[in-house]
Design a protein around this motif. Sequence first.
Motif, PDB file in Angstrom:
ATOM      1  N   ALA A 121     -27.355  23.402 -13.142  1.00 10.23           N
ATOM      2  CA  ALA A 121     -26.438  23.084 -14.238  1.00 10.23           C
ATOM      3  C   ALA A 121     -26.544  21.616 -14.641  1.00 10.23           C
ATOM      4  CB  ALA A 121     -25.009  23.418 -13.829  1.00 10.23           C
ATOM      5  N   LEU A 122     -26.658  20.714 -13.649  1.00  7.21           N
ATOM      6  CA  LEU A 122     -26.742  19.279 -13.944  1.00  7.21           C
ATOM      7  C   LEU A 122     -28.096  18.906 -14.544  1.00  7.21           C
ATOM      8  CD1 LEU A 122     -25.018  17.811 -10.744  1.00  7.21           C
ATOM      9  CD2 LEU A 122     -24.023  18.212 -13.005  1.00  7.21           C
ATOM     10  N   LYS A 123     -29.137  19.692 -14.219  1.00  8.01           N
ATOM     11  CA  LYS A 123     -30.487  19.427 -14.742  1.00  8.01           C
ATOM     12  C   LYS A 123     -30.865  20.471 -15.794  1.00  8.01           C
ATOM     13  CE  LYS A 123     -31.282  16.148 -11.644  1.00  8.01           C
ATOM     14  NZ  LYS A 123     -31.530  14.729 -11.999  1.00  8.01           N
ATOM     15  N   ASN A 125     -32.137  22.773 -18.605  1.00  4.03           N
ATOM     16  CA  ASN A 125     -33.342  22.810 -19.451  1.00  4.03           C
ATOM     17  C   ASN A 125     -34.433  21.844 -18.980  1.00  4.03           C
ATOM     18  OD1 ASN A 125     -32.201  24.779 -21.095  1.00  4.03           O
ATOM     19  ND2 ASN A 125     -31.355  23.282 -22.528  1.00  4.03           N
ATOM     20  N   THR A 126     -34.417  21.509 -17.700  1.00  6.04           N
ATOM     21  CA  THR A 126     -35.507  20.730 -17.122  1.00  6.04           C
ATOM     22  C   THR A 126     -36.352  21.655 -16.249  1.00  6.04           C
ATOM     23  OG1 THR A 126     -34.248  20.110 -15.159  1.00  6.04           O
ATOM     24  CG2 THR A 126     -34.033  18.671 -17.083  1.00  6.04           C
ATOM     25  N   SER A 127     -37.424  21.117 -15.707  1.00  5.35           N
ATOM     26  CA  SER A 127     -38.283  21.931 -14.839  1.00  5.35           C
ATOM     27  C   SER A 127     -37.518  22.381 -13.590  1.00  5.35           C
ATOM     28  CB  SER A 127     -39.520  21.130 -14.430  1.00  5.35           C
ATOM     29  OG  SER A 127     -39.144  19.920 -13.777  1.00  5.35           O
ATOM     30  N   THR A 128     -36.604  21.542 -13.112  1.00  2.00           N
ATOM     31  CA  THR A 128     -35.771  21.926 -11.962  1.00  2.00           C
ATOM     32  C   THR A 128     -34.914  23.136 -12.292  1.00  2.00           C
ATOM     33  OG1 THR A 128     -35.684  19.622 -11.208  1.00  2.00           O
ATOM     34  CG2 THR A 128     -34.026  21.134 -10.330  1.00  2.00           C
ATOM     35  N   ASP A 129     -34.307  23.106 -13.457  1.00  2.00           N
ATOM     36  CA  ASP A 129     -33.469  24.227 -13.894  1.00  2.00           C
ATOM     37  C   ASP A 129     -34.292  25.499 -14.009  1.00  2.00           C
ATOM     38  OD1 ASP A 129     -31.417  25.783 -14.934  1.00  2.00           O
ATOM     39  OD2 ASP A 129     -31.717  25.068 -16.982  1.00  2.00           O
ATOM     40  N   PHE A 130     -35.453  25.414 -14.615  1.00  2.00           N
ATOM     41  CA  PHE A 130     -36.305  26.602 -14.766  1.00  2.00           C
ATOM     42  C   PHE A 130     -36.753  27.137 -13.398  1.00  2.00           C
ATOM     43  CE2 PHE A 130     -37.260  24.767 -19.094  1.00  2.00           C
ATOM     44  CZ  PHE A 130     -36.542  25.735 -19.772  1.00  2.00           C
ATOM     45  N   GLY A 131     -37.060  26.214 -12.472  1.00  2.63           N
ATOM     46  CA  GLY A 131     -37.448  26.643 -11.131  1.00  2.63           C
ATOM     47  C   GLY A 131     -36.332  27.392 -10.419  1.00  2.63           C
ATOM     48  N   ARG A 198     -26.956  32.243 -10.261  1.00  4.43           N
ATOM     49  CA  ARG A 198     -26.845  32.358 -11.719  1.00  4.43           C
ATOM     50  C   ARG A 198     -25.400  32.158 -12.176  1.00  4.43           C
ATOM     51  NH1 ARG A 198     -31.161  35.638 -14.031  1.00  4.43           N
ATOM     52  NH2 ARG A 198     -29.690  36.678 -15.406  1.00  4.43           N
ATOM     53  N   MET A 199     -24.465  32.753 -11.439  1.00  3.09           N
ATOM     54  CA  MET A 199     -23.060  32.606 -11.804  1.00  3.09           C
ATOM     55  C   MET A 199     -22.574  31.171 -11.637  1.00  3.09           C
ATOM     56  SD  MET A 199     -20.413  34.000 -13.041  1.00  3.09           S
ATOM     57  CE  MET A 199     -20.806  35.760 -12.980  1.00  3.09           C
ATOM     58  N   THR A 200     -23.030  30.505 -10.557  1.00  4.30           N
ATOM     59  CA  THR A 200     -22.640  29.106 -10.335  1.00  4.30           C
ATOM     60  C   THR A 200     -23.141  28.228 -11.470  1.00  4.30           C
ATOM     61  OG1 THR A 200     -22.729  29.434  -7.936  1.00  4.30           O
ATOM     62  CG2 THR A 200     -22.794  27.167  -8.736  1.00  4.30           C
ATOM     63  N   ARG A 201     -24.376  28.416 -11.862  1.00  6.42           N
ATOM     64  CA  ARG A 201     -24.945  27.605 -12.948  1.00  6.42           C
ATOM     65  C   ARG A 201     -24.161  27.783 -14.240  1.00  6.42           C
ATOM     66  NH1 ARG A 201     -28.158  28.477 -17.263  1.00  6.42           N
ATOM     67  NH2 ARG A 201     -29.529  26.751 -17.928  1.00  6.42           N
ATOM     68  N   SER A 202     -23.932  29.041 -14.637  1.00  5.81           N
ATOM     69  CA  SER A 202     -23.261  29.287 -15.917  1.00  5.81           C
ATOM     70  C   SER A 202     -21.804  28.828 -15.876  1.00  5.81           C
ATOM     71  CB  SER A 202     -23.338  30.775 -16.269  1.00  5.81           C
ATOM     72  OG  SER A 202     -22.706  31.572 -15.279  1.00  5.81           O
ATOM     73  N   GLU A 206     -20.100  25.853 -18.217  1.00  8.13           N
ATOM     74  CA  GLU A 206     -18.932  26.127 -19.064  1.00  8.13           C
ATOM     75  C   GLU A 206     -17.812  25.122 -18.811  1.00  8.13           C
ATOM     76  OE1 GLU A 206     -15.752  29.753 -19.934  1.00  8.13           O
ATOM     77  OE2 GLU A 206     -17.527  30.109 -18.712  1.00  8.13           O
ATOM     78  N   VAL A 207     -17.562  24.790 -17.541  1.00 12.88           N
ATOM     79  CA  VAL A 207     -16.493  23.848 -17.211  1.00 12.88           C
ATOM     80  C   VAL A 207     -16.843  22.439 -17.680  1.00 12.88           C
ATOM     81  CG1 VAL A 207     -15.258  22.748 -15.296  1.00 12.88           C
ATOM     82  CG2 VAL A 207     -15.656  25.212 -15.270  1.00 12.88           C
ATOM     83  N   LEU A 208     -18.112  22.049 -17.557  1.00 13.12           N
ATOM     84  CA  LEU A 208     -18.514  20.698 -17.948  1.00 13.12           C
ATOM     85  C   LEU A 208     -18.344  20.460 -19.443  1.00 13.12           C
ATOM     86  CD1 LEU A 208     -21.727  20.134 -15.783  1.00 13.12           C
ATOM     87  CD2 LEU A 208     -19.455  19.124 -15.461  1.00 13.12           C
ATOM     88  N   ARG A 209     -18.265  21.519 -20.243  1.00 11.52           N
ATOM     89  CA  ARG A 209     -18.068  21.357 -21.690  1.00 11.52           C
ATOM     90  C   ARG A 209     -16.598  21.169 -22.066  1.00 11.52           C
ATOM     91  NH1 ARG A 209     -21.374  26.224 -21.902  1.00 11.52           N
ATOM     92  NH2 ARG A 209     -23.578  25.685 -22.120  1.00 11.52           N
ATOM     93  N   GLN A 210     -15.699  21.366 -21.132  1.00  7.85           N
ATOM     94  CA  GLN A 210     -14.280  21.324 -21.455  1.00  7.85           C
ATOM     95  C   GLN A 210     -13.770  19.889 -21.590  1.00  7.85           C
ATOM     96  OE1 GLN A 210     -11.975  23.844 -18.890  1.00  7.85           O
ATOM     97  NE2 GLN A 210     -13.377  25.579 -19.084  1.00  7.85           N
ATOM     98  N   ASP A 211     -12.673  19.747 -22.337  1.00  6.95           N
ATOM     99  CA  ASP A 211     -12.155  18.415 -22.681  1.00  6.95           C
ATOM    100  C   ASP A 211     -11.676  17.631 -21.471  1.00  6.95           C
ATOM    101  OD1 ASP A 211     -12.679  18.904 -25.332  1.00  6.95           O
ATOM    102  OD2 ASP A 211     -10.661  19.640 -25.791  1.00  6.95           O
ATOM    103  N   PHE A 212     -11.083  18.323 -20.466  1.00  3.67           N
ATOM    104  CA  PHE A 212     -10.544  17.561 -19.348  1.00  3.67           C
ATOM    105  C   PHE A 212     -11.646  16.883 -18.539  1.00  3.67           C
ATOM    106  CE2 PHE A 212     -11.576  21.425 -17.065  1.00  3.67           C
ATOM    107  CZ  PHE A 212     -11.828  21.012 -15.767  1.00  3.67           C
ATOM    108  N   ILE A 213     -12.862  17.427 -18.562  1.00  6.00           N
ATOM    109  CA  ILE A 213     -13.984  16.771 -17.881  1.00  6.00           C
ATOM    110  C   ILE A 213     -14.356  15.487 -18.607  1.00  6.00           C
ATOM    111  CG2 ILE A 213     -16.426  16.978 -17.288  1.00  6.00           C
ATOM    112  CD1 ILE A 213     -14.688  18.583 -15.439  1.00  6.00           C
ATOM    113  N   ARG A 214     -14.343  15.511 -19.949  1.00  2.00           N
ATOM    114  CA  ARG A 214     -14.625  14.285 -20.719  1.00  2.00           C
ATOM    115  C   ARG A 214     -13.565  13.232 -20.437  1.00  2.00           C
ATOM    116  NH1 ARG A 214     -15.132  18.223 -24.953  1.00  2.00           N
ATOM    117  NH2 ARG A 214     -17.318  18.820 -25.299  1.00  2.00           N
TER     118      ARG A 214
END
Length: 314
Positions: A121-123, A125-131, A198-202, A206-214
């Motif tokens: 999730a933190l990486k 669309n990088t090669s790490t994420d794809f791996g 897969r569930m952890t990543r998604s 989703e949580v990282l996009r929320q306003d309280f994280i910003r």
Amino acid sequence: MFAYILRRLLMLIPVLFGISVFIFLIMKMIPGDVVSTILGTEATDEARSQLEKQFGLNLPIYQQYLQWMGGVLTGDFGVSLRTGKPILGDIISRFGLTLELTLLSAFISWIIAIPLGIVAALKRNTSTDFGVRIISLLGVSVPNFALATLLLLVLSLAFSYYPPAGYVSLFEEPMKNLQMMVLPAFVLGTAMAGAVMRMTRSSILEVLRQDFIRTIRAKGASERIVIFNHALKNAMIPILTIIGMQIGTLLGGTVIIEQIFSLPGLGQMVLTAINQRDYPVVQGAVLFIATVFVLINLFVDVLYSYLDPRITYK
């Protein structure tokens, strides 16, 4: 909370009743019977009649069901038609091994899946994420019996290693027990890890996009605090849901792995009883597993309110 738990426990009554009826009818629909298995080809009508009367198989189906359920409600699951031993005692003794295998597999799954899911999730669309996504796809796609067979072949042919034979309880010889359990637990844990990853990543994404994280980041919190103190806790509800389902499924779904690794667990007991047409054993074991499964789901639902205080039960 207490009222909610009480309502859920009362809901178990119709659920388990439906399961018991379904199990009972399915057993009656299976071709063949235990009488034919015991007597073989030399069975006579008199011998068949005597055994059927002894086992209560000459009664109407509804009477057989009521007899069985009457015993279950009093803690008597009956006796095995093949061995004559009480069924509940065998179920509980076998369940210990299956529970140990399930919990060990779940632990291996978590230590693999949750860290890799967070990294993916933190990486994004990088090669790490794809791996990581490829690894999770393999975990979901490869059958555990195929992985178990391949693992045994590689270890035996390449490293001349063979798992210890003969089951030993964890309380008798802990190290030997772990040597026996680590390979089947790794196989099952790897299969579980794919879905959890897969569930952890998604969920993290989703949580990282929320306003309280910003807001938390704007206040100067470190990335470690953002991820582990806030994002992961809020992302755990869907992760916990799939983990609870997997644990419940494993309690009754380890039969193939137990067979491959010669583990005398509950799954192997059910498989043997099916082959021998030992209906009371199958009925009792499946009903026991179903009860544990719904109790696990109840426990997971209660944990939701701890992870997210916004969830309340009335």
